[in-house]
Design an enzyme around this catalytic site. Structure first.
Site, short mmCIF file in Angstrom:
data_model
loop_
_atom_site.label_atom_id
_atom_site.label_comp_id
_atom_site.label_asym_id
_atom_site.label_seq_id
_atom_site.Cartn_x
_atom_site.Cartn_y
_atom_site.Cartn_z
N CYS A 72 41.71 75.14 14.88
CA CYS A 72 42.69 75.68 14.09
C CYS A 72 43.99 76.26 15.04
O CYS A 72 43.54 76.85 16.00
CB CYS A 72 42.52 76.82 13.34
SG CYS A 72 41.16 76.36 12.05
N SER A 73 45.02 75.99 14.90
CA SER A 73 45.93 76.64 15.77
C SER A 73 45.98 78.25 15.80
O SER A 73 45.97 78.85 14.51
CB SER A 73 47.63 76.01 15.33
OG SER A 73 47.75 76.33 13.80
N HIS A 114 51.19 78.16 18.47
CA HIS A 114 51.91 77.76 17.44
C HIS A 114 53.08 78.93 16.99
O HIS A 114 52.52 79.31 15.73
CB HIS A 114 51.14 77.25 16.45
CG HIS A 114 51.69 76.57 15.44
ND1 HIS A 114 53.31 76.21 15.22
CD2 HIS A 114 51.42 76.41 13.86
CE1 HIS A 114 53.51 75.61 14.07
NE2 HIS A 114 52.51 75.96 13.29
N CYS A 169 57.25 75.39 9.44
CA CYS A 169 56.71 74.89 10.80
C CYS A 169 57.49 73.76 11.24
O CYS A 169 57.25 73.27 12.53
CB CYS A 169 55.31 74.33 10.60
SG CYS A 169 54.22 75.92 9.97
#
Length: 401
Positions: A213-214, A344, A82
């Site tokens: 939450c992404s 994301h 990430c």
């Protein structure tokens, strides 16, 4: 090391996976085209490029940039989970800073799938998160939710037990970031959420609900990086955002030796990277006006407040409730909506942060502009593990925004 500047940025909208008919070369062409247009140069001026992604095939960087131009430049493919986007940015910055190039490109992109995120087939004997799994196994039973959700959900449980953090404080992070994203036309989610809606959303793991939450996302972002000489030669001073300092760190022994899930999910990396950046730039956290940080889950925003030094350990829940990290507070954190609401796409996230902070420091963020923003800070985290922290300064001649 020479001074280095971001002179052009661009990004696509971040969207739900599969919701838009496009290919990843198409999204990269759009983001890179916007960044080049912002900088006022053609692709033929780029001397080196770093292309970041997690799930696309090997050498996807070449495939995507060949559609932009066939100029024969070195193209380096980057995968740092990430933290990929910021790692690509770091390479582009180091090439310019070391005098190996005058102008470079960093691009990050992702076209994600549920299958890629879930994995397939039998579990391998060795994974990139073996140490994380071992640390968690001694304290928590394994659930059925995605493993990253379990890591951060269990870190939230630990934070609540240790400091008395409440579910309302965790949810307040999501409320703030979803509210911020209503001002961002490039965000995946544009609707506000009330505290009751966040708390009442579908449970995911531990105290975390879905809106904390992404999401999985598709999208791309890019930045053009240049030397001070290039900036002067092309009259770009009014838009040249300086990278004051940047640090990439990986896990050390403290991440897995303390028995803390807060440490397992990256708090020691964030502390180390932030300390180095502040020392190198000669600034402190109180000098920062606007922050884009890696809120992959609401708990990680709270953990990161503490690791960056916005507050003492255990005080992050009260900090977000106080309004100190929203508009009108001491810092505006995640004006873009953050990962939770902006989206994301793993390889693009770090460069989307660079784009948002460049717009903020140039006074171009429109409805979400942070008044008077002069110093920006980005935090991009990848488990397994990498953390990149970057400090930016507004163009020297820019008017107060």
């Amino acid at each position: 090391m020479r001074r280095v500047f971001v002179v052009g940025v661009g990004m696509t909208p971040f969207v739900k996976i599969g919701s838009r008919e496009w290919t990843y070369p198409e999204m990269v062409s759009a983001a890179v085209g916007a960044a080049l247009g912002d900088a006022g140069i053609g692709y033929d001026r780029i001397q080196r490029a770093a292309a970041g992604y997690v799930f696309q095939p090997s050498a996807a960087g070449q495939r995507t940039l060949y559609d932009v131009g066939l100029t024969g430049i070195p193209i380096v493919n980057v995968n740092n989970n990430c933290a990929t986007g910021s790692t690509a940015l770091m390479l582009a910055r180091e090439w310019v800073g070391a005098g190996l190039a005058e102008v470079t490109l960093a691009v990050g992109f992702e076209q994600m799938t549920k299958e890629a995120m879930a994995g397939s087939g039998a579990a391998p004997k060795v994974t990139t998160i073996d140490a994380h799994l071992k640390a968690m196994a001694g304290q928590f039973e394994f659930g059925t939710s995605p493993m990253t959700t379990q890591f951060f959900g269990n870190a939230a449980i630990e934070h609540m037990r240790r400091y008395g953090t409440t579910v309302e404080q965790l949810a307040a992070v999501a409320v703030k970031n979803h509210q911020h994203s209503t001002r961002n036309p490039l965000a995946q989610f544009r609707d506000p959420y009330t505290l009751a809606q966040v708390l009442g959303d579908r449970p995911v793991h531990g105290p975390l609900t879905r809106s904390q939450c992404s999401p999985m996302s598709d999208g791309a972002a890019a930045a053009v990086i240049a030397s001070e000489d290039f900036v002067a030669a092309h009259g770009l001073e009014a838009q040249a955002v300086e990278i004051l300092a940047q640090e990439l760190v990986t896990d050390d022994a403290s991440a897995f030796g303390s028995g803390s899930m807060i440490d397992v999910v990256g708090a020691p990396m964030t502390r180390a990277a932030a300390r180095k950046v502040f020392d190198s730039a000669g600034i402190g956290v109180d000098d920062v006006d606007v922050i884009e940080l890696h809120d992959c889950f609401s708990i990680n925003e709270l953990i990161t407040y503490e690791a960056l030094g916005l507050c003492a350990p255990g005080e992050s829940g009260a900090l977000v409730e106080s309004g100190a990290t929203g508009y009108g507070g001491q810092w505006v954190v995640n004006p873009s909506g953050g990962l939770i609401s902006k989206g994301h796409p793993l390889g693009a996230t770090g460069l989307a942060q660079a784009a948002e902070l460049s717009w903020q420091l140039r006074g171009l963020a429109r409805e979400r502009q942070v008044p008077g923003a002069r110093i920006g800070l980005a935090h991009n985290l990848g488990l397994g593990g990498a953390c990149v922290v970057t400090a930016y300064a507004a163009p020297a001649g820019a008017a107060q925004n």
